[in-house]
Design a protein around this motif. Sequence first.
Motif, PDB file in Angstrom:
ATOM      1  N   HIS A  20       0.830  -1.209   0.000  1.00 24.21           N
ATOM      2  CA  HIS A  20       0.000   0.000   0.000  1.00 24.21           C
ATOM      3  C   HIS A  20       0.866   1.261   0.000  1.00 24.21           C
ATOM      4  CE1 HIS A  20      -3.269   2.752   0.829  1.00 24.21           C
ATOM      5  NE2 HIS A  20      -2.562   3.239   1.830  1.00 24.21           N
ATOM      6  N   GLN A  21       1.870   1.293   0.851  1.00 23.51           N
ATOM      7  CA  GLN A  21       2.729   2.483   0.914  1.00 23.51           C
ATOM      8  C   GLN A  21       3.554   2.644  -0.359  1.00 23.51           C
ATOM      9  OE1 GLN A  21       2.724   4.987   3.154  1.00 23.51           O
ATOM     10  NE2 GLN A  21       0.922   3.927   3.912  1.00 23.51           N
ATOM     11  N   VAL A  22       4.025   1.529  -0.910  1.00 24.56           N
ATOM     12  CA  VAL A  22       4.767   1.584  -2.169  1.00 24.56           C
ATOM     13  C   VAL A  22       3.871   2.119  -3.278  1.00 24.56           C
ATOM     14  CG1 VAL A  22       5.769   0.105  -3.979  1.00 24.56           C
ATOM     15  CG2 VAL A  22       6.496  -0.167  -1.601  1.00 24.56           C
ATOM     16  N   GLU A  23       2.631   1.637  -3.344  1.00 26.63           N
ATOM     17  CA  GLU A  23       1.702   2.112  -4.367  1.00 26.63           C
ATOM     18  C   GLU A  23       1.433   3.610  -4.220  1.00 26.63           C
ATOM     19  OE1 GLU A  23      -1.683  -0.480  -3.973  1.00 26.63           O
ATOM     20  OE2 GLU A  23      -0.773  -2.007  -5.250  1.00 26.63           O
ATOM     21  N   GLN A  24       1.287   4.075  -2.984  1.00 26.39           N
ATOM     22  CA  GLN A  24       1.064   5.503  -2.753  1.00 26.39           C
ATOM     23  C   GLN A  24       2.240   6.317  -3.281  1.00 26.39           C
ATOM     24  OE1 GLN A  24      -1.794   6.934  -1.357  1.00 26.39           O
ATOM     25  NE2 GLN A  24      -2.577   4.879  -1.651  1.00 26.39           N
ATOM     26  N   GLN A  25       3.439   5.883  -2.977  1.00 28.72           N
ATOM     27  CA  GLN A  25       4.640   6.587  -3.421  1.00 28.72           C
ATOM     28  C   GLN A  25       4.752   6.570  -4.944  1.00 28.72           C
ATOM     29  OE1 GLN A  25       7.729   4.662  -4.557  1.00 28.72           O
ATOM     30  NE2 GLN A  25       8.568   6.625  -5.184  1.00 28.72           N
ATOM     31  N   LEU A  26       4.499   5.433  -5.571  1.00 27.93           N
ATOM     32  CA  LEU A  26       4.618   5.322  -7.028  1.00 27.93           C
ATOM     33  C   LEU A  26       3.588   6.193  -7.748  1.00 27.93           C
ATOM     34  CD1 LEU A  26       5.258   1.489  -7.347  1.00 27.93           C
ATOM     35  CD2 LEU A  26       6.924   3.340  -7.689  1.00 27.93           C
ATOM     36  N   ARG A  27       2.379   6.244  -7.203  1.00 27.58           N
ATOM     37  CA  ARG A  27       1.334   7.105  -7.792  1.00 27.58           C
ATOM     38  C   ARG A  27       1.718   8.575  -7.661  1.00 27.58           C
ATOM     39  NH1 ARG A  27      -1.677   4.836 -11.356  1.00 27.58           N
ATOM     40  NH2 ARG A  27      -2.700   2.963 -10.645  1.00 27.58           N
ATOM     41  N   ALA A  28       2.185   8.949  -6.470  1.00 26.60           N
ATOM     42  CA  ALA A  28       2.513  10.346  -6.209  1.00 26.60           C
ATOM     43  C   ALA A  28       3.712  10.823  -7.032  1.00 26.60           C
ATOM     44  CB  ALA A  28       2.783  10.556  -4.717  1.00 26.60           C
ATOM     45  N   GLU A  29       4.737   9.999  -7.149  1.00 25.24           N
ATOM     46  CA  GLU A  29       5.978  10.437  -7.792  1.00 25.24           C
ATOM     47  C   GLU A  29       6.077  10.092  -9.269  1.00 25.24           C
ATOM     48  OE1 GLU A  29       9.533   9.514  -5.588  1.00 25.24           O
ATOM     49  OE2 GLU A  29       8.518   9.881  -3.676  1.00 25.24           O
ATOM     50  N   GLY A  30       5.297   9.090  -9.722  1.00 25.96           N
ATOM     51  CA  GLY A  30       5.444   8.685 -11.117  1.00 25.96           C
ATOM     52  C   GLY A  30       4.156   8.386 -11.842  1.00 25.96           C
ATOM     53  N   ASP A  31       3.011   8.547 -11.156  1.00 25.08           N
ATOM     54  CA  ASP A  31       1.716   8.200 -11.730  1.00 25.08           C
ATOM     55  C   ASP A  31       1.728   6.784 -12.286  1.00 25.08           C
ATOM     56  OD1 ASP A  31      -0.965   8.700 -12.250  1.00 25.08           O
ATOM     57  OD2 ASP A  31      -0.553   9.424 -14.292  1.00 25.08           O
ATOM     58  N   LEU A  32       2.329   5.875 -11.507  1.00 24.81           N
ATOM     59  CA  LEU A  32       2.457   4.463 -11.885  1.00 24.81           C
ATOM     60  C   LEU A  32       1.721   3.584 -10.896  1.00 24.81           C
ATOM     61  CD1 LEU A  32       6.293   4.200 -12.598  1.00 24.81           C
ATOM     62  CD2 LEU A  32       4.466   4.068 -14.310  1.00 24.81           C
ATOM     63  N   SER A  33       1.158   2.500 -11.400  1.00 27.45           N
ATOM     64  CA  SER A  33       0.637   1.466 -10.511  1.00 27.45           C
ATOM     65  C   SER A  33       1.816   0.586 -10.085  1.00 27.45           C
ATOM     66  CB  SER A  33      -0.417   0.621 -11.230  1.00 27.45           C
ATOM     67  OG  SER A  33       0.195  -0.184 -12.230  1.00 27.45           O
ATOM     68  N   TYR A  34       1.569  -0.230  -9.080  1.00 26.02           N
ATOM     69  CA  TYR A  34       2.608  -1.135  -8.587  1.00 26.02           C
ATOM     70  C   TYR A  34       3.065  -2.078  -9.698  1.00 26.02           C
ATOM     71  CZ  TYR A  34       4.839  -4.639  -5.604  1.00 26.02           C
ATOM     72  OH  TYR A  34       5.723  -5.511  -5.044  1.00 26.02           O
ATOM     73  N   VAL A  35       2.126  -2.664 -10.428  1.00 25.35           N
ATOM     74  CA  VAL A  35       2.499  -3.616 -11.476  1.00 25.35           C
ATOM     75  C   VAL A  35       3.224  -2.907 -12.620  1.00 25.35           C
ATOM     76  CG1 VAL A  35       0.343  -3.612 -12.820  1.00 25.35           C
ATOM     77  CG2 VAL A  35       1.768  -5.661 -12.744  1.00 25.35           C
ATOM     78  N   GLN A  36       2.829  -1.680 -12.950  1.00 24.62           N
ATOM     79  CA  GLN A  36       3.543  -0.949 -13.992  1.00 24.62           C
ATOM     80  C   GLN A  36       4.988  -0.686 -13.589  1.00 24.62           C
ATOM     81  OE1 GLN A  36       0.920   2.415 -14.303  1.00 24.62           O
ATOM     82  NE2 GLN A  36      -0.235   1.517 -15.999  1.00 24.62           N
ATOM     83  N   PHE A  37       5.193  -0.337 -12.323  1.00 23.98           N
ATOM     84  CA  PHE A  37       6.562  -0.141 -11.842  1.00 23.98           C
ATOM     85  C   PHE A  37       7.348  -1.441 -11.914  1.00 23.98           C
ATOM     86  CE2 PHE A  37       9.692  -0.359  -8.408  1.00 23.98           C
ATOM     87  CZ  PHE A  37      10.546   0.669  -8.802  1.00 23.98           C
ATOM     88  N   GLN A  38       6.731  -2.542 -11.500  1.00 23.18           N
ATOM     89  CA  GLN A  38       7.408  -3.838 -11.560  1.00 23.18           C
ATOM     90  C   GLN A  38       7.849  -4.148 -12.990  1.00 23.18           C
ATOM     91  OE1 GLN A  38       4.312  -6.336  -9.634  1.00 23.18           O
ATOM     92  NE2 GLN A  38       6.037  -7.129  -8.474  1.00 23.18           N
ATOM     93  N   LEU A  39       6.972  -3.924 -13.945  1.00 26.81           N
ATOM     94  CA  LEU A  39       7.304  -4.190 -15.345  1.00 26.81           C
ATOM     95  C   LEU A  39       8.462  -3.319 -15.816  1.00 26.81           C
ATOM     96  CD1 LEU A  39       3.676  -4.427 -16.773  1.00 26.81           C
ATOM     97  CD2 LEU A  39       5.237  -6.322 -16.310  1.00 26.81           C
TER      98      LEU A  39
END
Length: 161
Positions: A26-45
């Motif tokens: 949850h915290q990782v997803e919040q950070q990724l959305r805020a800083e990169g407008d990315l979902s968790y799976v998009q960041f993983q890819l």
Amino acid sequence: MADQALDPQQLATYFVLTEAVSLLQHQVEQQLRAEGDLSYVQFQLLARLAHGPGRLTMTQLADGVVYSRSGLTYQAGLLEKAGLITREPSPDDERATLVTITDHGRALVERVLPGHVDVVRGLLFDSLDGDDLRQLSEIMTRARDHMRALPPRSAAPRKRR
């Protein structure tokens, strides 16, 4: 049926593990959305492509991030539309699609990675000493390897409708 139930320690361990993973994710997803407008799976890819051996097939990506083929196709379409990846047919296998991260995608990963590391370090690793980290790594590697010994999800036959 009782012999198939988890014993109290197994059940407690399972709940602690799933809660810890959920809190971290949850915290990782919040950070990724805020800083990169990315979902968790998009960041993983993107991270797999940026820090991997180069181009990967859609199947390799689906297996690596444990995601369905159809879900990955959708996410890859979003990433391609945003100019973060490219997809092209494989010259070696007409059934395969190769995925490559673009310079824009690589720059985005590098931009969000420091915040990602801060979240992971702060929530997970700061609470562990060296022995804890070694033990956790060994335990989770053993559990992951046991799970990975099963055929990958992408190799499973498609369900007929």
